[in-house]
Write a protein that holds these residues in place. Sequence first.
Motif, PDB file in Angstrom:
ATOM      1  N   ILE A  34       0.837  -1.204   0.000  1.00 25.22           N
ATOM      2  CA  ILE A  34       0.000   0.000   0.000  1.00 25.22           C
ATOM      3  C   ILE A  34       0.872   1.254   0.000  1.00 25.22           C
ATOM      4  O   ILE A  34       0.593   2.219  -0.720  1.00 25.22           O
ATOM      5  CB  ILE A  34      -0.958  -0.014   1.210  1.00 25.22           C
ATOM      6  N   ILE A  35       1.928   1.251   0.785  1.00 26.76           N
ATOM      7  CA  ILE A  35       2.839   2.396   0.843  1.00 26.76           C
ATOM      8  C   ILE A  35       3.512   2.606  -0.513  1.00 26.76           C
ATOM      9  O   ILE A  35       3.602   3.726  -1.011  1.00 26.76           O
ATOM     10  CB  ILE A  35       3.877   2.209   1.961  1.00 26.76           C
ATOM     11  N   LEU A  36       3.952   1.515  -1.136  1.00 27.07           N
ATOM     12  CA  LEU A  36       4.592   1.590  -2.447  1.00 27.07           C
ATOM     13  C   LEU A  36       3.636   2.173  -3.487  1.00 27.07           C
ATOM     14  O   LEU A  36       4.007   3.053  -4.269  1.00 27.07           O
ATOM     15  CB  LEU A  36       5.061   0.192  -2.865  1.00 27.07           C
ATOM     16  N   GLU A  37       2.385   1.708  -3.482  1.00 30.84           N
ATOM     17  CA  GLU A  37       1.388   2.222  -4.427  1.00 30.84           C
ATOM     18  C   GLU A  37       1.137   3.708  -4.218  1.00 30.84           C
ATOM     19  O   GLU A  37       0.997   4.470  -5.178  1.00 30.84           O
ATOM     20  CB  GLU A  37       0.080   1.449  -4.283  1.00 30.84           C
ATOM     21  N   LYS A  38       1.065   4.131  -2.966  1.00 33.27           N
ATOM     22  CA  LYS A  38       0.808   5.538  -2.647  1.00 33.27           C
ATOM     23  C   LYS A  38       1.973   6.431  -3.088  1.00 33.27           C
ATOM     24  O   LYS A  38       1.759   7.508  -3.653  1.00 33.27           O
ATOM     25  CB  LYS A  38       0.548   5.685  -1.153  1.00 33.27           C
ATOM     26  N   ILE A  39       3.208   5.980  -2.861  1.00 26.54           N
ATOM     27  CA  ILE A  39       4.382   6.751  -3.287  1.00 26.54           C
ATOM     28  C   ILE A  39       4.383   6.888  -4.807  1.00 26.54           C
ATOM     29  O   ILE A  39       4.621   7.963  -5.344  1.00 26.54           O
ATOM     30  CB  ILE A  39       5.686   6.103  -2.791  1.00 26.54           C
ATOM     31  N   ALA A  40       4.121   5.782  -5.508  1.00 26.53           N
ATOM     32  CA  ALA A  40       4.084   5.807  -6.973  1.00 26.53           C
ATOM     33  C   ALA A  40       3.019   6.785  -7.464  1.00 26.53           C
ATOM     34  O   ALA A  40       3.241   7.549  -8.409  1.00 26.53           O
ATOM     35  CB  ALA A  40       3.832   4.410  -7.515  1.00 26.53           C
ATOM     36  N   ALA A  41       1.854   6.789  -6.833  1.00 24.57           N
ATOM     37  CA  ALA A  41       0.771   7.688  -7.230  1.00 24.57           C
ATOM     38  C   ALA A  41       1.145   9.150  -6.964  1.00 24.57           C
ATOM     39  O   ALA A  41       0.896  10.020  -7.806  1.00 24.57           O
ATOM     40  CB  ALA A  41      -0.510   7.321  -6.496  1.00 24.57           C
ATOM     41  N   LEU A  42       1.725   9.423  -5.804  1.00 30.34           N
ATOM     42  CA  LEU A  42       2.092  10.801  -5.467  1.00 30.34           C
ATOM     43  C   LEU A  42       3.183  11.353  -6.379  1.00 30.34           C
ATOM     44  O   LEU A  42       3.218  12.551  -6.669  1.00 30.34           O
ATOM     45  CB  LEU A  42       2.552  10.885  -4.010  1.00 30.34           C
ATOM     46  N   GLN A  43       4.087  10.485  -6.830  1.00 33.61           N
ATOM     47  CA  GLN A  43       5.197  10.923  -7.677  1.00 33.61           C
ATOM     48  C   GLN A  43       4.915  10.734  -9.167  1.00 33.61           C
ATOM     49  O   GLN A  43       5.795  10.976  -9.988  1.00 33.61           O
ATOM     50  CB  GLN A  43       6.471  10.156  -7.282  1.00 33.61           C
ATOM     51  N   ASN A  44       3.711  10.254  -9.515  1.00 27.42           N
ATOM     52  CA  ASN A  44       3.310  10.014 -10.910  1.00 27.42           C
ATOM     53  C   ASN A  44       4.282   9.084 -11.635  1.00 27.42           C
ATOM     54  O   ASN A  44       4.726   9.355 -12.751  1.00 27.42           O
ATOM     55  CB  ASN A  44       3.182  11.332 -11.674  1.00 27.42           C
ATOM     56  N   LYS A  45       4.632   7.975 -10.982  1.00 28.35           N
ATOM     57  CA  LYS A  45       5.542   6.986 -11.553  1.00 28.35           C
ATOM     58  C   LYS A  45       4.886   5.614 -11.549  1.00 28.35           C
ATOM     59  O   LYS A  45       3.932   5.358 -10.823  1.00 28.35           O
ATOM     60  CB  LYS A  45       6.847   6.905 -10.737  1.00 28.35           C
ATOM     61  N   ASN A  46       5.429   4.714 -12.346  1.00 23.25           N
ATOM     62  CA  ASN A  46       4.964   3.339 -12.406  1.00 23.25           C
ATOM     63  C   ASN A  46       5.380   2.610 -11.122  1.00 23.25           C
ATOM     64  O   ASN A  46       6.504   2.783 -10.645  1.00 23.25           O
ATOM     65  CB  ASN A  46       5.596   2.658 -13.633  1.00 23.25           C
ATOM     66  N   GLU A  47       4.498   1.784 -10.578  1.00 20.13           N
ATOM     67  CA  GLU A  47       4.793   1.051  -9.336  1.00 20.13           C
ATOM     68  C   GLU A  47       5.985   0.125  -9.492  1.00 20.13           C
ATOM     69  O   GLU A  47       6.686  -0.145  -8.515  1.00 20.13           O
ATOM     70  CB  GLU A  47       3.576   0.232  -8.910  1.00 20.13           C
ATOM     71  N   ASN A  48       6.237  -0.373 -10.703  1.00 18.83           N
ATOM     72  CA  ASN A  48       7.347  -1.292 -10.936  1.00 18.83           C
ATOM     73  C   ASN A  48       8.707  -0.619 -10.812  1.00 18.83           C
ATOM     74  O   ASN A  48       9.725  -1.298 -10.702  1.00 18.83           O
ATOM     75  CB  ASN A  48       7.234  -1.935 -12.317  1.00 18.83           C
ATOM     76  N   LEU A  49       8.752   0.705 -10.823  1.00 14.61           N
ATOM     77  CA  LEU A  49      10.014   1.438 -10.741  1.00 14.61           C
ATOM     78  C   LEU A  49      10.333   1.895  -9.326  1.00 14.61           C
ATOM     79  O   LEU A  49      11.394   2.452  -9.086  1.00 14.61           O
ATOM     80  CB  LEU A  49       9.982   2.644 -11.682  1.00 14.61           C
ATOM     81  N   VAL A  50       9.437   1.643  -8.373  1.00 13.39           N
ATOM     82  CA  VAL A  50       9.607   2.098  -6.993  1.00 13.39           C
ATOM     83  C   VAL A  50      10.034   0.927  -6.111  1.00 13.39           C
ATOM     84  O   VAL A  50       9.480  -0.164  -6.199  1.00 13.39           O
ATOM     85  CB  VAL A  50       8.303   2.717  -6.448  1.00 13.39           C
ATOM     86  N   VAL A  51      11.035   1.174  -5.256  1.00 10.89           N
ATOM     87  CA  VAL A  51      11.502   0.167  -4.299  1.00 10.89           C
ATOM     88  C   VAL A  51      11.554   0.831  -2.928  1.00 10.89           C
ATOM     89  O   VAL A  51      12.110   1.924  -2.777  1.00 10.89           O
ATOM     90  CB  VAL A  51      12.907  -0.357  -4.673  1.00 10.89           C
ATOM     91  N   ILE A  52      10.963   0.168  -1.927  1.00 12.82           N
ATOM     92  CA  ILE A  52      11.056   0.660  -0.547  1.00 12.82           C
ATOM     93  C   ILE A  52      12.238  -0.032   0.108  1.00 12.82           C
ATOM     94  O   ILE A  52      12.268  -1.260   0.215  1.00 12.82           O
ATOM     95  CB  ILE A  52       9.766   0.388   0.240  1.00 12.82           C
TER      96      ILE A  52
END
Length: 97
Positions: A34-52
């Motif tokens: 959920i945190i990863l999805e929220k960060i991706a949404a706030l930064q307008n990026k694809n979820e696959n490019l975000v790593v916590i």
Amino acid sequence: MEFEFTRDARNELLNRRELAFTLTYEGATPSRKIILEKIAALQNKNENLVVIDSLKTRFGKMEATGVARIYDSEESKLQTEREYLLKRGAAAGESEA
């Protein structure tokens, strides 16, 4: 759930943005997915490019601090990121899907 980004640095050598954040929430601690999805949404990026990288909570507080990285491409993410962090992110996605 509210995010406050405390640091946003660009790392040109590794083709990524490095974000430090403080998360304030109500009730139970949100899952990494959920945190990863929220960060991706706030930064307008694809979820696959975000790593916590890290996520730390303190006893008695409805607050968590963490570090996330947003890569420019999937290729640079796979070359740079540690394997256990990639598995941790993938395991959360598979269990909820």
